[in-house]
Design an enzyme around this catalytic site. Structure first.
Site, PDB file in Angstrom:
ATOM      1  N   GLU A   1      -5.476   2.773   8.740  1.00 19.76           N
ATOM      2  CA  GLU A   1      -4.944   4.141   8.558  1.00 19.76           C
ATOM      3  C   GLU A   1      -5.086   4.967   9.841  1.00 19.76           C
ATOM      4  O   GLU A   1      -5.671   6.062   9.852  1.00 19.76           O
ATOM      5  CB  GLU A   1      -5.637   4.824   7.378  1.00 19.76           C
ATOM      6  CG  GLU A   1      -5.345   4.108   6.065  1.00 19.76           C
ATOM      7  CD  GLU A   1      -5.833   4.835   4.812  1.00 19.76           C
ATOM      8  OE1 GLU A   1      -6.857   5.515   4.884  1.00 19.76           O
ATOM      9  OE2 GLU A   1      -5.166   4.702   3.771  1.00 19.76           O
TER      10      GLU A   1
ATOM     11  N   GLU B   1      -2.615  -1.878   0.850  1.00 15.25           N
ATOM     12  CA  GLU B   1      -3.491  -1.191  -0.108  1.00 15.25           C
ATOM     13  C   GLU B   1      -2.598  -0.532  -1.141  1.00 15.25           C
ATOM     14  O   GLU B   1      -1.616   0.137  -0.793  1.00 15.25           O
ATOM     15  CB  GLU B   1      -4.321  -0.086   0.563  1.00 15.25           C
ATOM     16  CG  GLU B   1      -5.484  -0.580   1.362  1.00 15.25           C
ATOM     17  CD  GLU B   1      -6.348   0.547   1.914  1.00 15.25           C
ATOM     18  OE1 GLU B   1      -6.446   1.611   1.274  1.00 15.25           O
ATOM     19  OE2 GLU B   1      -6.910   0.361   2.999  1.00 15.25           O
TER      20      GLU B   1
HETATM   21  C1  BG6 Z   1      -7.734   4.275   1.946  1.00 16.26           C
HETATM   22  C2  BG6 Z   1      -8.773   3.518   2.684  1.00 16.26           C
HETATM   23  O1  BG6 Z   1      -7.817   5.569   2.429  1.00 16.26           O
HETATM   24  O2  BG6 Z   1      -7.828   4.433   0.571  1.00 16.26           O
HETATM   25  C3  BG6 Z   1      -9.781   2.781   1.832  1.00 16.26           C
HETATM   26  O3  BG6 Z   1      -8.224   2.656   3.646  1.00 16.26           O
HETATM   27  C4  BG6 Z   1     -10.065   3.591   0.570  1.00 16.26           C
HETATM   28  O4  BG6 Z   1     -10.905   2.559   2.623  1.00 16.26           O
HETATM   29  C5  BG6 Z   1      -8.757   3.706  -0.208  1.00 16.26           C
HETATM   30  O5  BG6 Z   1     -11.077   3.080  -0.211  1.00 16.26           O
HETATM   31  C6  BG6 Z   1      -8.869   4.364  -1.562  1.00 16.26           C
HETATM   32  O6  BG6 Z   1      -9.492   5.598  -1.456  1.00 16.26           O
HETATM   33  P1  BG6 Z   1     -10.760   5.956  -2.317  1.00 16.26           P
HETATM   34  O7  BG6 Z   1     -11.204   7.230  -1.755  1.00 16.26           O
HETATM   35  O8  BG6 Z   1     -10.283   6.062  -3.709  1.00 16.26           O
HETATM   36  O9  BG6 Z   1     -11.735   4.868  -2.113  1.00 16.26           O
END
Ligand code: BG6
Length: 489
Positions: A198, A387
């Site tokens: 990111e 993701e």
């Molecule tokens: C992204 C990151 O921002 O979102 C991850 O790359 C993160 O590291 C994921 O865990 C989900 O966000 P969160 O805050 O729900 O864990």
């Protein structure tokens, strides 16, 4: 016939600091996230520090530390990343579960501080190198390819604290040493790499945190410049050691819509995307800053510290693929009389057409199709969704089952949206849902915000056995993969 190609890379994603644990084992050095406590949906996580006189304290993440304070671990505080979910000791069990699910690609990160504990050593830590050799060998036994992120929010603490972190150009050279070391060491084991997780997130901060200091934003442009150069050098090196290497940029997927058809909102949305998304993507894909960069630098009063060779590096290190995180969409508006909602580094007017998760993030599978088309039209490079998922509370039943129809529904609709994008002609090559095995949330530090298809017995106070349990979504994903995206029921 499935619209997903036979060689589609169905996978799952994790990151070392949220998943691995073993924070002070195997010669690993510290990272800033080792000093992060837990938070909740209502309160931001804190970081702990020590003043020169030894007094301990804490302040909200992203806030400036008091004068002279150094991040440190202090007694009586709970740090969820220290043990995370203990992959460090349970990798064999986890990788067997991934194999059983049938995944083809496992996104993980190498903890920089396991290889170079402070970041400035000239020789790598052999124990750290061996750990990842073991992991890669176990993955290979299951027929799973690794997709390795070099830096997932875990620059060694020494670099951040003593050298000024990524604002200091010296960090480019230290990262270079780390990237060259692991890319050579694992050249026969790893084909797919991502440089910075990111990478655009620092430029999303003003729209995410109200009153984000302009000075901090100015320095974020320098941070990104240094990371662009470091990333480009790593891309070039990856191809020197392995011809078929595929190296991607990784963007926080800022899929945003104008909230109204007011032309002011349309321009606001365009400019927001230029700054918070395309500035990074364009530079890393095209190897040069985009035309609108000058205007952004003027607006934020940025004077980049550059060297002529930086621009040669950027041009020589264009990424091979574009990867991104996608959880939700957001809206942009100039109107102030609106109800607001936040997501992953984003905030805007609440979209009345969408449902929202327990953590207030919108649920928008159509946005994923839209975003895939938007990126492919712009870049014409292979794309991967690295993701995606639903952070939700799960209940472990007495018989060890976890019924998560809400997650299956979310995943099903997002897989369908990817199918539509493929039918639209997008060159989408892989999908690694986030936190495929439950791990610690980055924004809140909670275990309660679970994404996995495998439940991990661990709570927000550090209790639990770390035992793993297959959720209903585990079997759903197994079937989806086996049918190459055909059987989504
Ligand atoms: C992204 C990151 O921002 O979102 C991850 O790359 C993160 O590291 C994921 O865990 C989900 O966000 P969160 O805050 O729900 O864990």
């Amino acid at each position: 016939m499935s619209v997903f190609p036979k060689d589609f890379l169905w996978g799952g994603a994790t990151a070392a600091n949220q998943y691995e644990g073993g924070w002070n084992e195997g010669g690993r050095g510290m990272t800033e996230s080792d000093c992060s406590s837990s938070g909740s949906i209502k309160s931001l996580r804190s970081v702990t520090y020590r003043l020169p006189d030894g007094t301990a304290g804490s302040c909200p993440m992203f806030a400036p530390l008091p004068e002279g304070a150094k991040l440190d671990v202090v007694e009586g505080e709970y740090y969820p990343y220290h043990d995370a979910v203990d992959f460090y000791h349970r990798h064999s069990e986890d990788i067997a579960l991934l194999g059983e699910m049938g995944i083809k690609l496992f996104r993980m990160s190498i903890a920089w501080s396991r290889i170079f504990p402070t970041g400035v050593e000239t020789e790598p830590n052999q124990e750290g190198l061996d750990f990842y050799h073991t992991v890669f060998a176990e993955l290979r036994e299951q027929g799973i390819e690794p997709l390795v992120t070099l830096c997932h929010y875990d620059t060694p603490l020494y670099i951040e604290q003593e050298l000024g972190g990524w604002e200091n150009r010296e960090t480019i050279g230290l990262f270079d040493r780390f990237a060259r070391c692991v890319m050579s060491e694992y050249k026969d084991e790893v084909r797919y790499w991502l440089t910075f997780n990111e990478i655009n997130s620092p430029l999303m901060m003003p729209s995410f945190l109200p009153n984000y200091p302009a000075a901090k934003m100015r320095s974020n442009f320098q941070v990104l410049h240094n990371q662009f150069v470091a990333s480009a050098r790593a891309v070039k090196f990856a191809h020197e050691v392995r011809e078929d290497a595929m190296v991607g940029c990784m963007l926080a997927g800022r899929c945003s819509y104008p909230f109204t058809c007011d032309p002011a909102d349309i321009i606001n949305n365009l400019q927001g995307k230029q700054e918070a998304l395309f500035y990074a993507g364009d530079t890393m894909v095209r190897g040069a800053y985009p035309s609108y960069a000058r205007r952004l630098w003027q607006a934020w009063d940025v004077e980049l510290n550059t060297e002529p060779s930086d621009f040669e590096d950027l041009a020589a290190g264009c990424v091979d693929m574009v990867t991104f995180s996608y959880y939700s969409s957001s809206t942009s508006t100039t109107h102030t009389d609106v109800e607001r909602a936040s997501g992953n580094f984003s905030s805007g007017a609440k979209n009345p057409y969408l449902q929202y998760s327990q953590w207030g993030w919108s649920i928008d599978p159509t946005g994923l199709r839209y975003f895939l088309n938007e990126l492919y039209d712009r870049y014409q490079k292979p794309l991967m969704v690295v993701e995606n998922g639903l952070g939700a509370k799960d209940v472990l039943e007495e018989d060890g089952s976890v019924h998560d129809p809400y997650r299956i529904e979310y995943m099903r609709e997002h897989v369908r949206a990817m199918g539509e994008a493929l039918a639209d002609g997008v060159d989408l090559i892989g999908y690694t849902p986030w936190g495929i095995i439950d791990l610690v949330s980055a924004s809140t530090g909670q275990m309660a915000k679970r994404y996995g298809f495998v439940y991990v017995d661990r709570d927000d106070e550090g209790n639990g056995t770390f035992d793993r349990y297959r959720k209903d979504s585990f079997f759903w994903y197994q079937k989806a993969i086996a049918s190459c995206g055909e059987d989504l029921d």
